[in-house]
Scaffold this active site. Structure first.
Site, mmCIF file in Angstrom:
data_model
loop_
_atom_site.group_PDB
_atom_site.id
_atom_site.type_symbol
_atom_site.label_atom_id
_atom_site.label_comp_id
_atom_site.label_asym_id
_atom_site.label_seq_id
_atom_site.Cartn_x
_atom_site.Cartn_y
_atom_site.Cartn_z
ATOM 1 N N LYS A 295 0.815 -1.224 0.000
ATOM 2 C CA LYS A 295 0.000 0.000 0.000
ATOM 3 C C LYS A 295 0.848 1.274 0.000
ATOM 4 O O LYS A 295 0.396 2.316 -0.443
ATOM 5 C CB LYS A 295 -0.954 -0.005 1.193
ATOM 6 C CG LYS A 295 -0.236 0.154 2.522
ATOM 7 C CD LYS A 295 -1.149 -0.022 3.708
ATOM 8 C CE LYS A 295 -0.387 0.324 4.973
ATOM 9 N NZ LYS A 295 -0.958 -0.253 6.184
ATOM 10 N N ARG B 211 -5.546 1.348 17.770
ATOM 11 C CA ARG B 211 -6.176 1.459 16.464
ATOM 12 C C ARG B 211 -7.122 0.265 16.369
ATOM 13 O O ARG B 211 -8.036 0.158 17.174
ATOM 14 C CB ARG B 211 -5.141 1.525 15.334
ATOM 15 C CG ARG B 211 -5.720 2.101 14.039
ATOM 16 C CD ARG B 211 -4.705 2.220 12.919
ATOM 17 N NE ARG B 211 -4.334 0.920 12.352
ATOM 18 C CZ ARG B 211 -3.463 0.762 11.347
ATOM 19 N NH1 ARG B 211 -2.871 1.822 10.819
ATOM 20 N NH2 ARG B 211 -3.176 -0.437 10.877
HETATM 21 C C1 LIG Z 1 0.103 -0.836 6.720
HETATM 22 C C2 LIG Z 1 -0.023 -2.008 7.570
HETATM 23 C C3 LIG Z 1 1.074 -2.857 7.741
HETATM 24 C C4 LIG Z 1 2.428 -2.571 7.146
HETATM 25 O O1 LIG Z 1 2.993 -1.445 7.761
HETATM 26 P P1 LIG Z 1 4.486 -0.984 7.442
HETATM 27 O O2 LIG Z 1 4.760 0.057 8.452
HETATM 28 O O3 LIG Z 1 4.462 -0.431 6.047
HETATM 29 O O4 LIG Z 1 5.382 -2.142 7.535
HETATM 30 C C5 LIG Z 1 0.893 -3.973 8.527
HETATM 31 N N1 LIG Z 1 -0.287 -4.243 9.121
HETATM 32 C C6 LIG Z 1 -1.364 -3.433 8.975
HETATM 33 C C7 LIG Z 1 -2.622 -3.788 9.664
HETATM 34 C C8 LIG Z 1 -1.269 -2.292 8.202
HETATM 35 O O5 LIG Z 1 -2.328 -1.510 8.065
#
Ligand SMILES: *Cc1c(COP(=O)(O)O)cnc(C)c1O
Length: 369
Positions: free
Chosen positions: A40, A135
């Site tokens: 993402k 969160r």
């Molecule tokens: C975006 C996200 C990740 C990955 O996060 P990074 O900081 O890019 O490694 C992992 N788990 C969830 C639930 C996320 O939303």
């Protein structure tokens, strides 16, 4: 050189990214951890996601369904993980492209079970536990355990893949042996109730990577979901570690100089708020040689996180469509139409890769490392 719409340009080095993905995947494997590579952060651009897969990553995660749909279309064999707790209204669509999803609401899980039953398909669920970052995730332990038992014993078409947690996102909580130890304990409790091992105990994202590197990751963590630390090395300064052998410059920005003038460093007149309503502070360090670049907040987010390829060039600010850099100490000459190149942080890649005003160039260099 001056073709229309060429700049600002995001340059993505495919080989370097593949190397980083491979290195991260191998590190995880050495610790008995499955890796989901998260796409993402670069808007899931398919040619780039491809490099994760080329690097050996078997599971791809995103918070956005269109990105997972693009992966599934190209690679039906690759495991896909929906990272954002899905909307009730997108479950049907999600089932088309996602093998597994993170869940934290019983009502959504039940609807998912009903939809899967209708079509006869199976879907994996990773239940999220909120261990203090506040969160997503079940906050009530019993509610989490009951949801796990519901999936295991009653929802025929759902597979309880495991449990997971997310840290370092809202509450800025650092993953450690206490909170991840708690996750492992919760997993063991569920395992004893269902009489089998959970496949994934998912210990977080990039902020958990330092624990893997220094060997302090609790035993029992068997899965991570990593985006940022494959893409960049911007977290190392905040978490006080280094991951040697990772390329810091897979993503670079090239932006063009549209104005070049000596100007004061301190604004003239009555200071109120900037273009975004923020009260800024300005330091008077005399007259400086400043360049205006044709790239702005709409394209890069916070431009002061950009780091110039040339020492002593400093990004001092900007607005929606402009970035101001101080060239005084750069030790070389510039002219209108020249471009400057920057490496960046996560926020910058996120914006640049998503902006329709930014051209994207994927380069394939040979023989790296
Ligand atoms: C975006 C996200 C990740 C990955 O996060 P990074 O900081 O890019 O490694 C992992 N788990 C969830 C639930 C996320 O939303």
């Amino acid at each position: 050189m001056h073709s229309i719409g060429m700049y600002p340009k995001l340059i993505i080095d495919a080989q370097k990214l593949r190397h980083n993905a491979k290195t991260m995947n191998e590190l995880c494997q050495q610790h008995g951890i499955d890796l989901t590579g998260v796409i993402k952060g670069f808007n899931g651009i398919p040619e780039i996601a491809e490099e994760y897969i080329n690097g050996g990553v078997q599971s791809i995660g995103s918070s956005r369904l269109p990105q997972l749909e693009a992966v599934k279309e190209r690679h039906p064999e690759i495991h896909t993980l929906m990272l954002r707790i899905p909307m009730l209204s997108e479950l049907e669509r999600m089932l088309q492209s996602s093998d597994c999803s993170l869940q934290s609401e019983r009502i959504v899980i039940e609807e998912l079970a009903a939809l899967c039953k209708q079509t006869g398909q199976t879907h994996e669920v990773l239940l999220m536990a909120d261990l203090g970052d506040l969160r997503e995730g079940f906050f009530d332990e019993q509610e989490l355990i009951q949801a796990a038992l519901y999936i295991e014993n009653e929802a025929e078409n759902l597979v309880l893949k495991g449990i997971g947690t997310n840290l370092g996102c809202y509450g800025s909580i650092t993953p450690d042996q206490i909170n991840l130890g708690k996750l492992v304990e919760l997993a063991e409790e569920i395992e004893s109730k269902i009489g089998r091992k959970l496949e994934w105990v998912s210990g977080g994202a990039s902020t958990t990577v330092p624990l893997v590197l220094n060997g302090s990751i609790p035993e029992g963590i068997t899965h991570l979901r990593v985006g940022d630390s494959i893409m960049l090395r911007d977290m190392e300064k905040f978490f006080n570690y280094t991951f040697d052998g990772m390329h810091p410059d897979c993503f670079r920005l090239e932006a063009e100089i549209i104005e070049l003038k000596e100007k004061p460093s301190y604004p003239i007149g009555t200071i109120s708020v900037d273009a975004f309503g923020n009260v800024a502070e300005y330091e008077n360090i005399g007259t400086r040689l400043k360049a205006l670049l044709a790239v702005g907040r709409q394209d890069v987010g916070d431009m002061t996180k950009l780091i110039s390829d040339i020492d002593h060039i400093k990004v001092i600010g900007g607005s929606s469509d402009h970035t101001i850099v101080d060239l005084t100490d750069a030790g070389q000459d510039f002219k209108i139409g020249d471009t400057l190149t920057f490496t960046m942080e996560y926020e910058n890649v996120l914006y640049l890769s998503s902006s329709e005003y930014v051209s994207k160039e994927i380069i394939h260099q040979e023989a790296l490392i």
